[in-house]
Write an enzyme that holds these catalytic residues in place. Structure first.
Site, PDB file in Angstrom:
ATOM      1  N   CYS A   1     -16.750  18.734   0.996  1.00 18.07           N
ATOM      2  CA  CYS A   1     -17.333  19.216  -0.282  1.00 18.07           C
ATOM      3  C   CYS A   1     -16.317  19.096  -1.569  1.00 18.07           C
ATOM      4  O   CYS A   1     -15.871  20.344  -1.897  1.00 18.07           O
ATOM      5  CB  CYS A   1     -17.300  20.636   0.027  1.00 18.07           C
ATOM      6  SG  CYS A   1     -18.420  20.855   1.524  1.00 18.07           S
ATOM      7  N   GLU A   2     -16.493  17.874  -2.081  1.00 20.54           N
ATOM      8  CA  GLU A   2     -15.410  17.662  -3.112  1.00 20.54           C
ATOM      9  C   GLU A   2     -15.940  16.539  -3.701  1.00 20.54           C
ATOM     10  O   GLU A   2     -15.917  15.533  -3.086  1.00 20.54           O
ATOM     11  CB  GLU A   2     -13.971  17.598  -2.671  1.00 20.54           C
ATOM     12  CG  GLU A   2     -12.834  17.539  -3.428  1.00 20.54           C
ATOM     13  CD  GLU A   2     -12.376  18.836  -3.635  1.00 20.54           C
ATOM     14  OE1 GLU A   2     -12.120  19.259  -4.853  1.00 20.54           O
ATOM     15  OE2 GLU A   2     -12.346  19.788  -2.617  1.00 20.54           O
TER      16      GLU A   2
ATOM     17  N   TYR B   1      -3.390   9.840  -6.096  1.00 19.58           N
ATOM     18  CA  TYR B   1      -2.767   9.012  -6.702  1.00 19.58           C
ATOM     19  C   TYR B   1      -3.842   7.752  -7.553  1.00 19.58           C
ATOM     20  O   TYR B   1      -3.136   6.944  -7.913  1.00 19.58           O
ATOM     21  CB  TYR B   1      -1.639   8.001  -5.835  1.00 19.58           C
ATOM     22  CG  TYR B   1      -0.824   8.756  -5.053  1.00 19.58           C
ATOM     23  CD1 TYR B   1      -0.078   9.618  -5.327  1.00 19.58           C
ATOM     24  CD2 TYR B   1      -1.087   8.591  -3.700  1.00 19.58           C
ATOM     25  CE1 TYR B   1       0.827  10.324  -4.715  1.00 19.58           C
ATOM     26  CE2 TYR B   1      -0.052   9.173  -2.799  1.00 19.58           C
ATOM     27  CZ  TYR B   1       0.838  10.155  -3.219  1.00 19.58           C
ATOM     28  OH  TYR B   1       1.532  10.563  -2.442  1.00 19.58           O
TER      29      TYR B   1
ATOM     30  N   TYR C   1       1.312   6.935   4.931  1.00 23.63           N
ATOM     31  CA  TYR C   1       0.747   7.944   4.328  1.00 23.63           C
ATOM     32  C   TYR C   1      -0.769   8.321   4.272  1.00 23.63           C
ATOM     33  O   TYR C   1      -1.387   8.999   3.299  1.00 23.63           O
ATOM     34  CB  TYR C   1       1.239   7.826   2.734  1.00 23.63           C
ATOM     35  CG  TYR C   1       2.619   7.700   2.689  1.00 23.63           C
ATOM     36  CD1 TYR C   1       3.681   8.470   2.892  1.00 23.63           C
ATOM     37  CD2 TYR C   1       3.106   6.526   2.156  1.00 23.63           C
ATOM     38  CE1 TYR C   1       4.945   8.532   3.089  1.00 23.63           C
ATOM     39  CE2 TYR C   1       4.515   6.112   2.254  1.00 23.63           C
ATOM     40  CZ  TYR C   1       5.444   6.931   2.613  1.00 23.63           C
ATOM     41  OH  TYR C   1       6.633   6.736   2.462  1.00 23.63           O
TER      42      TYR C   1
ATOM     43  N   PRO D   1      12.708   1.457   4.201  1.00 24.74           N
ATOM     44  CA  PRO D   1      11.218   1.064   4.069  1.00 24.74           C
ATOM     45  C   PRO D   1      10.232   2.139   4.946  1.00 24.74           C
ATOM     46  O   PRO D   1      10.611   2.156   6.381  1.00 24.74           O
ATOM     47  CB  PRO D   1      11.038  -0.172   4.414  1.00 24.74           C
ATOM     48  CG  PRO D   1      12.315  -0.619   5.404  1.00 24.74           C
ATOM     49  CD  PRO D   1      13.358   0.202   4.832  1.00 24.74           C
ATOM     50  N   GLY D   2       9.526   2.392   4.383  1.00 24.38           N
ATOM     51  CA  GLY D   2       8.318   2.998   5.334  1.00 24.38           C
ATOM     52  C   GLY D   2       7.023   2.240   5.176  1.00 24.38           C
ATOM     53  O   GLY D   2       6.831   1.567   6.156  1.00 24.38           O
ATOM     54  N   ARG D   3       6.294   2.451   4.065  1.00 28.89           N
ATOM     55  CA  ARG D   3       5.178   1.789   3.731  1.00 28.89           C
ATOM     56  C   ARG D   3       5.129   0.229   4.098  1.00 28.89           C
ATOM     57  O   ARG D   3       4.206  -0.355   4.877  1.00 28.89           O
ATOM     58  CB  ARG D   3       4.852   1.934   2.237  1.00 28.89           C
ATOM     59  CG  ARG D   3       3.187   1.547   2.000  1.00 28.89           C
ATOM     60  CD  ARG D   3       3.241   1.260   0.408  1.00 28.89           C
ATOM     61  NE  ARG D   3       3.778   2.685  -0.367  1.00 28.89           N
ATOM     62  CZ  ARG D   3       3.187   3.497  -0.737  1.00 28.89           C
ATOM     63  NH1 ARG D   3       1.733   3.713  -0.365  1.00 28.89           N
ATOM     64  NH2 ARG D   3       3.854   4.666  -1.425  1.00 28.89           N
TER      65      ARG D   3
ATOM     66  N   ARG E   1      -4.883   9.484  -0.373  1.00 30.15           N
ATOM     67  CA  ARG E   1      -4.250   8.727  -1.439  1.00 30.15           C
ATOM     68  C   ARG E   1      -4.973   8.394  -2.582  1.00 30.15           C
ATOM     69  O   ARG E   1      -4.553   8.382  -3.689  1.00 30.15           O
ATOM     70  CB  ARG E   1      -3.473   7.658  -0.830  1.00 30.15           C
ATOM     71  CG  ARG E   1      -2.530   7.936  -0.026  1.00 30.15           C
ATOM     72  CD  ARG E   1      -1.483   6.576   0.713  1.00 30.15           C
ATOM     73  NE  ARG E   1      -0.822   6.200  -0.393  1.00 30.15           N
ATOM     74  CZ  ARG E   1      -1.230   5.376  -1.324  1.00 30.15           C
ATOM     75  NH1 ARG E   1      -2.179   4.527  -0.937  1.00 30.15           N
ATOM     76  NH2 ARG E   1      -0.135   5.026  -2.107  1.00 30.15           N
TER      77      ARG E   1
ATOM     78  N   GLY F   1      10.334   2.245  -0.714  1.00 27.14           N
ATOM     79  CA  GLY F   1       9.935   2.217  -1.973  1.00 27.14           C
ATOM     80  C   GLY F   1       9.076   0.656  -2.240  1.00 27.14           C
ATOM     81  O   GLY F   1       8.390   0.574  -3.122  1.00 27.14           O
TER      82      GLY F   1
HETATM   83  C1  PLP Z   1      14.320   9.104   0.232  1.00 28.81           C
HETATM   84  C2  PLP Z   1      13.087   8.224   0.766  1.00 28.81           C
HETATM   85  N1  PLP Z   1      13.318   7.242   1.411  1.00 28.81           N
HETATM   86  C3  PLP Z   1      12.472   6.216   1.774  1.00 28.81           C
HETATM   87  C4  PLP Z   1      11.001   6.563   1.316  1.00 28.81           C
HETATM   88  C5  PLP Z   1      10.013   5.487   1.734  1.00 28.81           C
HETATM   89  O1  PLP Z   1       9.516   4.878   0.986  1.00 28.81           O
HETATM   90  P1  PLP Z   1       8.481   3.850   1.043  1.00 28.81           P
HETATM   91  O2  PLP Z   1       7.432   4.322   2.269  1.00 28.81           O
HETATM   92  O3  PLP Z   1       7.626   3.650  -0.321  1.00 28.81           O
HETATM   93  O4  PLP Z   1       9.171   2.722   1.437  1.00 28.81           O
HETATM   94  C6  PLP Z   1      10.934   7.582   0.648  1.00 28.81           C
HETATM   95  C7  PLP Z   1       9.385   8.078   0.331  1.00 28.81           C
HETATM   96  O5  PLP Z   1       8.986   7.508  -1.018  1.00 28.81           O
HETATM   97  C8  PLP Z   1      12.000   8.608   0.328  1.00 28.81           C
HETATM   98  O6  PLP Z   1      11.492   9.541  -0.432  1.00 28.81           O
HETATM   99  N1  LYS Z   2       3.083   9.691  -0.108  1.00 30.73           N
HETATM  100  C1  LYS Z   2       3.143   9.081  -1.113  1.00 30.73           C
HETATM  101  C2  LYS Z   2       4.392   8.378  -1.480  1.00 30.73           C
HETATM  102  C3  LYS Z   2       5.530   9.219  -1.526  1.00 30.73           C
HETATM  103  C4  LYS Z   2       6.417   8.845  -0.276  1.00 30.73           C
HETATM  104  C5  LYS Z   2       7.588   9.643   0.133  1.00 30.73           C
HETATM  105  N2  LYS Z   2       8.577   9.979  -0.856  1.00 30.73           N
HETATM  106  C6  LYS Z   2       2.191   7.813  -0.955  1.00 30.73           C
HETATM  107  O1  LYS Z   2       1.373   7.742  -0.294  1.00 30.73           O
HETATM  108  O2  LYS Z   2       2.007   6.604  -1.653  1.00 30.73           O
END
Ligand code: PLP
Ligand code: LYS
Length: 466
Positions: A394-395, A367, A424, A324-326, A363, A281
């Site tokens: 088309c939006e 969002y 994402y 962490p992903g993002r 996104r 997150g």
């Molecule tokens: C359980 C869980 N872990 C990790 C993440 C990765 O989040 P982020 O990409 O914001 O770090 C998410 C997505 O929000 C999630 O649902």
């Molecule tokens: N997909 C979202 C966040 C959700 C992450 C997964 N739980 C984004 O683009 O910000």
């Protein structure tokens, strides 16, 4: 969804970012400059003013791979992955959240850099395993894992399954037992924190689908039941409070409540669970207004919080993990588009249409996310013009960059690049209007290669069995 827009500002109102209140409010910054906060580490401009990444000009990338394309800086990805790994050290685990972007190349890089992997579907699990990620380094997530997915995960020997409901506790226990196994599990709880982020991506308030609420004793009851089942080895508690978060106070409250539950479990069952996962997150910079924290600051803050809370509760500090992903992949890629049309609307703004759109970046529409953009195939000293970068779908909500400035001489055929699209965007891409999802091209040390190829019309027609 940069910090400037949420949560204080209106969430879906059509407003300019702070300081950009009218078409005439030109930016002070040089439009040719590339802010290192939002661009991948190896991005720069060559002597002709063309944007380069990993030593390759985007004009060359566009010629070889076409547009739109996601261009991923492998060195930057590895640097960020390693920075997280190093920051947390050997007493903690970093699980990269594959939902942000997953491909076999990425799995190999993560493996080599010593990270673990969080997957949340059978498809992500298959990708991880096929690229050689050891099963014990995989965490399996999801609020509604199918019986088949559970069985595959247990058979594969994943290191942990994160349980998300009372039904799932029973399902996983039953599957493990019938396979003669004892599955390591964490229980995902919702701690009741209102994370300061967009409501669609906040996940720890009580009124939503993820996790088991701490409130009303439900989480404690889940642990009670799980501890009684032979097929499960309960290793810890999991909490993920949301995404694109800058303020650490939400993690502080979450850690306090998770440790409170660990203490209650110790008092009731005489068991000290050895692990706690604080989810992912952490926010990144989409525009120059955002100021994300470095991994070492985050690691220090989280470790201190958990240690302090555990000392107060007289618990041994559990092993911490994060997801962490993002924060790892987000800043490492940009999307390269070709400008198709430039349409000035008097007194309003100029609409710049590109050859992609909401199918490669949902996104902004979903969002109200904010992005930056730069002219990439050349520099320009022309006067700035206020633009909205839109797609070809088309939006009318098909917006990639809601409000930005580009040089006033922008013309069809120019290449523009939108930074910080590593997370994402490809993973949430669609075939809307039968768009062909763009390739992901990784670059490193002057070499480029396709890690996910562009879809073709044959791919689409193959799915449509007539
Ligand atoms: C359980 C869980 N872990 C990790 C993440 C990765 O989040 P982020 O990409 O914001 O770090 C998410 C997505 O929000 C999630 O649902
Ligand atoms: N997909 C979202 C966040 C959700 C992450 C997964 N739980 C984004 O683009 O910000």
């Amino acid at each position: 969804m940069s910090r400037s827009a949420h949560p204080a500002g209106p969430r879906h109102a059509d407003v300019l970012p702070e300081g950009r209140s009218a078409a005439s409010a030109a930016p002070a910054e040089d439009l040719n400059a590339l802010d290192p906060k939002v661009w991948a580490h190896t991005v720069g401009r060559d002597a002709d003013g063309v944007v380069t990444v990993g030593g390759i000009a985007v004009t060359q990338l566009a010629e070889e791979y076409g547009t739109p394309a996601y261009i991923l800086d492998e060195a930057d990805f590895r640097d960020r992955a390693r920075a997280w790994r190093t920051a947390f050290g050997t007493d903690a685990d970093v699980f990269y959240a594959g939902k942000a972007f997953l491909s076999r190349a990425v799995v190999r890089w993560l493996h080599e850099e010593g990270l673990n992997l969080d997957v949340c579907s059978g498809g992500e699990l298959a990708t991880a395993l096929s690229a050689g990620m050891p099963a014990e380094r995989i965490a399996f997530h999801g609020n509604n894992k199918s019986p088949e997915e559970i069985e595959r995960a247990v058979r594969a020997g994943v290191g942990r399954i994160v349980l998300d409901s009372f039904q799932e506790i029973v399902r996983v226990a039953h599957t493990a037992q019938s396979l003669g196994k004892r599955q390591r599990v964490q229980i995902r709880i919702t701690v009741g924190v209102e994370a300061h982020t967009h409501e669609f991506i906040a996940t720890a308030h009580e009124d939503q689908k993820f996790g088991i609420p701490l409130a009303g004793g439900q989480a404690a009851e889940a642990v009670r039941r799980a501890l009684q089942l032979d097929g499960l080895e309960v290793i810890g508690i999991h909490s993920h409070i949301g995404s694109q978060i800058f303020d650490m106070s939400g993690f502080e409250v979450a850690a306090h409540r998770v440790v409170g539950l660990l203490k209650d479990i110790r008092d009731e069952h005489g068991v000290e669970l050895p692990e706690i996962d604080l989810g992912g997150g952490l926010g990144i910079a989409y525009t120059s207004d955002d100021d994300p924290r470095e991994p070492h600051e985050i690691a220090k803050a989280l470790t201190e919080i958990v240690t302090r809370e555990c000392e107060a509760a007289r618990l041994a500090t559990p092993r911490i993990s994060v997801e962490p992903g993002r924060a790892i992949v987000g800043p490492t890629a940009f999307t390269l588009y070709e400008v198709g049309t430039v349409k000035p609307l008097d007194g309003l703004r100029t609409y710049v249409s590109v050859d992609g759109g909401m199918s490669d970046n949902i996104r902004t529409a979903l969002y109200d996310a904010e992005y930056s953009v730069a002219l990439a195939s050349r520099t320009s000293d022309a006067e700035p013009m206020l633009v909205r970068v839109v797609g070809k779908h088309c939006e009318s909500g098909d917006i990639v960059v809601k409000d930005a400035f580009l040089p006033g001489d922008l013309a069809p055929g120019d290449l523009i690049a939108v930074p910080a699209t590593g997370a994402y965007c490809r993973s949430m891409a669609s075939n809307y209007n039968h768009a062909l999802r763009p390739p992901v091209v990784s670059v490193r040390d002057g070499a480029a290669r396709v890690v996910v190829r562009r879809e073709t019309e044959e791919d689409l027609l193959r799915l449509d069995v007539g």
